[in-house]
Design a protein around this motif. Structure first.
Motif, mmCIF file in Angstrom:
data_model
loop_
_atom_site.group_PDB
_atom_site.id
_atom_site.type_symbol
_atom_site.label_atom_id
_atom_site.label_comp_id
_atom_site.label_asym_id
_atom_site.label_seq_id
_atom_site.Cartn_x
_atom_site.Cartn_y
_atom_site.Cartn_z
ATOM 1 N N PHE A 35 -38.032 -11.096 -44.356
ATOM 2 C CA PHE A 35 -39.082 -11.933 -43.796
ATOM 3 C C PHE A 35 -38.792 -12.233 -42.332
ATOM 4 C CE2 PHE A 35 -38.638 -12.806 -48.283
ATOM 5 C CZ PHE A 35 -39.946 -12.738 -48.749
ATOM 6 N N SER A 36 -39.797 -12.004 -41.511
ATOM 7 C CA SER A 36 -39.686 -12.410 -40.113
ATOM 8 C C SER A 36 -39.921 -13.912 -40.017
ATOM 9 C CB SER A 36 -40.716 -11.659 -39.267
ATOM 10 O OG SER A 36 -42.028 -12.050 -39.648
ATOM 11 N N VAL A 37 -39.657 -14.460 -38.849
ATOM 12 C CA VAL A 37 -39.900 -15.891 -38.652
ATOM 13 C C VAL A 37 -41.379 -16.201 -38.861
ATOM 14 C CG1 VAL A 37 -39.825 -17.771 -36.979
ATOM 15 C CG2 VAL A 37 -37.938 -16.136 -37.097
ATOM 16 N N SER A 38 -42.235 -15.293 -38.387
ATOM 17 C CA SER A 38 -43.674 -15.488 -38.569
ATOM 18 C C SER A 38 -44.047 -15.487 -40.046
ATOM 19 C CB SER A 38 -44.440 -14.386 -37.830
ATOM 20 O OG SER A 38 -45.828 -14.510 -38.050
ATOM 21 N N ASP A 39 -43.430 -14.581 -40.818
ATOM 22 C CA ASP A 39 -43.692 -14.541 -42.265
ATOM 23 C C ASP A 39 -43.309 -15.859 -42.923
ATOM 24 O OD1 ASP A 39 -44.560 -11.925 -42.061
ATOM 25 O OD2 ASP A 39 -42.578 -11.083 -42.519
ATOM 26 N N LEU A 40 -42.143 -16.356 -42.564
ATOM 27 C CA LEU A 40 -41.659 -17.593 -43.177
ATOM 28 C C LEU A 40 -42.537 -18.784 -42.797
ATOM 29 C CD1 LEU A 40 -37.805 -17.123 -42.741
ATOM 30 C CD2 LEU A 40 -39.134 -16.931 -44.849
ATOM 31 N N ASP A 65 -34.784 -19.979 -32.338
ATOM 32 C CA ASP A 65 -33.809 -19.057 -31.738
ATOM 33 C C ASP A 65 -33.928 -17.646 -32.291
ATOM 34 O OD1 ASP A 65 -32.849 -21.106 -30.244
ATOM 35 O OD2 ASP A 65 -31.141 -21.550 -31.558
ATOM 36 N N PHE A 66 -34.647 -17.490 -33.412
ATOM 37 C CA PHE A 66 -34.732 -16.175 -34.048
ATOM 38 C C PHE A 66 -36.044 -15.457 -33.744
ATOM 39 C CE2 PHE A 66 -31.695 -18.608 -36.413
ATOM 40 C CZ PHE A 66 -30.700 -17.701 -36.741
ATOM 41 N N GLU A 67 -36.892 -16.068 -32.979
ATOM 42 C CA GLU A 67 -38.176 -15.455 -32.669
ATOM 43 C C GLU A 67 -38.041 -14.507 -31.486
ATOM 44 O OE1 GLU A 67 -41.808 -18.195 -33.717
ATOM 45 O OE2 GLU A 67 -40.409 -19.311 -32.464
ATOM 46 N N GLY A 68 -38.760 -13.388 -31.534
ATOM 47 C CA GLY A 68 -38.827 -12.461 -30.399
ATOM 48 C C GLY A 68 -37.781 -11.379 -30.405
ATOM 49 N N ASN A 93 -35.726 -7.940 -31.482
ATOM 50 C CA ASN A 93 -36.096 -6.656 -32.061
ATOM 51 C C ASN A 93 -34.948 -5.680 -31.905
ATOM 52 O OD1 ASN A 93 -36.293 -5.449 -29.368
ATOM 53 N ND2 ASN A 93 -38.182 -6.661 -29.191
ATOM 54 N N ILE A 94 -35.147 -4.439 -32.346
ATOM 55 C CA ILE A 94 -34.077 -3.441 -32.362
ATOM 56 C C ILE A 94 -33.577 -3.100 -30.970
ATOM 57 C CG2 ILE A 94 -35.670 -1.489 -32.287
ATOM 58 C CD1 ILE A 94 -32.342 -1.730 -34.223
ATOM 59 N N TRP A 95 -34.442 -3.234 -29.943
ATOM 60 C CA TRP A 95 -34.023 -2.895 -28.583
ATOM 61 C C TRP A 95 -32.990 -3.883 -28.063
ATOM 62 C CZ3 TRP A 95 -35.242 1.804 -27.582
ATOM 63 C CH2 TRP A 95 -36.406 2.348 -28.137
ATOM 64 N N ASP A 96 -33.048 -5.111 -28.584
ATOM 65 C CA ASP A 96 -32.027 -6.078 -28.181
ATOM 66 C C ASP A 96 -30.649 -5.630 -28.645
ATOM 67 O OD1 ASP A 96 -34.032 -7.624 -27.139
ATOM 68 O OD2 ASP A 96 -34.274 -8.815 -28.976
ATOM 69 N N ILE A 97 -30.615 -4.966 -29.811
ATOM 70 C CA ILE A 97 -29.327 -4.505 -30.324
ATOM 71 C C ILE A 97 -28.828 -3.312 -29.516
ATOM 72 C CG2 ILE A 97 -28.133 -3.680 -32.382
ATOM 73 C CD1 ILE A 97 -29.178 -6.531 -32.568
ATOM 74 N N GLU A 156 -32.848 -5.376 -38.715
ATOM 75 C CA GLU A 156 -34.284 -5.592 -38.854
ATOM 76 C C GLU A 156 -34.773 -6.826 -38.107
ATOM 77 O OE1 GLU A 156 -36.384 -3.640 -40.297
ATOM 78 O OE2 GLU A 156 -35.006 -2.234 -41.259
ATOM 79 N N CYS A 157 -33.825 -7.664 -37.682
ATOM 80 C CA CYS A 157 -34.180 -8.939 -37.045
ATOM 81 C C CYS A 157 -35.082 -9.770 -37.961
ATOM 82 C CB CYS A 157 -34.863 -8.708 -35.701
ATOM 83 S SG CYS A 157 -33.756 -8.022 -34.460
#
Length: 416
Positions: free
Chosen positions: A73-78, A101-104, A106-110, A40-41
């Motif tokens: 929670f995403s980085v933006s949520d936090l 380092d955790f921003e940006g 998504n699933i395509w990176d995986i 989910e990143c």
């Protein structure tokens, strides 16, 4: 301009926030577990109420109590949550970890094994930020409180927001009651100044402040008790109106037996509602006069103590106020006794009705004895109230006589 002022004075569209919504009477130990969710990143945050979990093992009745919460929670949520916490206390500012380092991600990176930061997942330090977040949330609990943190992180139902709001009618009642309490405190503070006044001139100034404080108490108490009385007055008028309409229907309309029985039953229900409203009005009236007479009793006692510290000649300038206080106290107490007398008569009437109803029921002798004892106690209390009423009527007359005598004495002194 007028319409603008009217909108400002109106409560329409406003909500009242409970003043004690964040108060926490119980202490719980909460533990946070934070992990990075690769799919989910997002950060997976879990919170456990360790205290309740231990209690639930010992007390099965607590099995329905929620002891754990979880969310992604995403980085933006936090960051948004951190802004909320910082709004409560900026002490938390340095505790929020760097999550750049955790921003940006998504699933395509995986899927394509590629990161925008060109950093391989296995090389990234995932543990340190998670431990820092755990420490941050624990610190937020200490600084902001358990309720704010848990509601910000894990509130599932938007309807839960309503628990922060207070009923406007209840809010108004509490506000007016607080004003009465404040007025009583202000009067009490003025009364405490008497001991420091060693000159009559200073004491007379304190008396002026005291009279103003009492006037403020009467004003706020009157507004408060009128507010309490209004719903019962409305109910009394409404009940009497409906009862009269029903009686008119019974008298002038041609109705069948079943309809007549239904209307008679409804009329009786409205009669009882009217009586209940009157009972509440009487009880509230008694409480009002308790407030005013208690305040006057304190003022009178303090002034009588002051009188002992000064000679008769110097005290002459304060004598009219002392007479006025005696008159006011007797008058307020008399009104309280009359209101209480109505309450006791109502209580006796209720007991009589209950005893009449026992004739249609198979109640034991013990119940009858209890009702007779209650009736006897109410009658004794009524005698005491009537005695107090007579005593205060006498005090009213004595206060008036003392005033007339003082005025006559003053006239005679001037003529000689």
């Amino acid at each position: 301009m007028t319409s603008d002022y009217e909108r400002l004075d109106s409560l329409e569209g406003w909500v009242a926030i409970k003043s004690d919504i964040f108060e926490e009477t119980e202490t719980f130990k909460l533990g946070f577990i934070v992990q990075w969710n690769i799919i989910e990143c997002k950060f997976a945050v879990t919170c456990h109420n360790r205290t309740l979990q231990r209690q639930r093992r010992k007390e099965p009745a607590l099995s329905d109590t929620q002891t754990s919460w979880a969310g992604l929670f995403s980085v933006s949520d936090l960051k948004n949550i951190h802004r909320q916490f910082s709004g409560v206390s900026d002490v938390l500012e340095p505790y929020f970890p760097d999550l750049g380092d955790f921003e940006g991600g998504n699933i395509w990176d995986i899927i394509f094994l590629y990161r925008t930061s060109n950093q391989d997942e296995t090389e990234r330090d995932l543990d340190t930020p998670c431990r820092q977040l755990e420490k941050y949330f624990c610190t937020a609990i200490d600084v902001c409180g358990r309720k704010i943190v848990l509601d910000s992180l894990f509130m599932q139902d938007e309807r839960d927001v309503e628990e922060y709001f207070e009923n406007l009618q209840e809010f108004k009642r509490k506000t007016m009651q607080e004003q009465v309490v404040k007025a009583k405190d202000d009067l009490r503070k003025v009364l405490q100044q008497h001991k420091t006044a060693d000159q009559l001139v200073l004491l007379l100034k304190i008396y002026e402040e005291e009279d103003e404080a009492y006037k403020e108490l009467v004003t706020t108490a009157t507004l408060f008790y009128q507010y309490l009385l209004q719903p019962f007055r409305d109910m009394r008028e409404l009940a009497m109106l409906y009862k009269m309409e029903i009686l008119k229907s019974l008298e002038f309309e041609e109705l069948g037996p079943r309809r007549i029985a239904a209307l008679e039953k409804e009329a009786e229900e409205w009669r009882k509602r009217a009586e209940d409203a009157v009972s509440s009005i009487q009880d509230i009236t008694v409480n009002y006069f308790v407030e005013t007479s208690k305040a006057l009793a304190g003022m009178l006692k303090q002034m009588e103590d002051d009188k002992k510290r000064f000679g008769q000649a110097s005290w002459a300038s304060a004598a009219p106020r002392l007479e006025r206080l005696r008159f006011m106290l007797a008058k307020e107490t008399l009104q309280r006794m009359r209101a209480k007398e109505m309450c006791l008569n109502r209580k006796k009437q209720d007991i009589r009705e209950r005893m009449r109803n026992l004739a249609d029921q198979s109640e034991g002798v013990e119940t009858v004895d209890q009702l007779e004892l209650q009736y006897y106690e109410a009658q004794l209390e009524l005698y005491d109230v009537k005695f107090e009423s007579l005593k205060n009527e006498e005090l009213l007359l004595v206060a008036q006589i003392d005033t007339v005598r003082r005025q006559i004495k003053g006239i005679n002194t001037l003529t000689h």
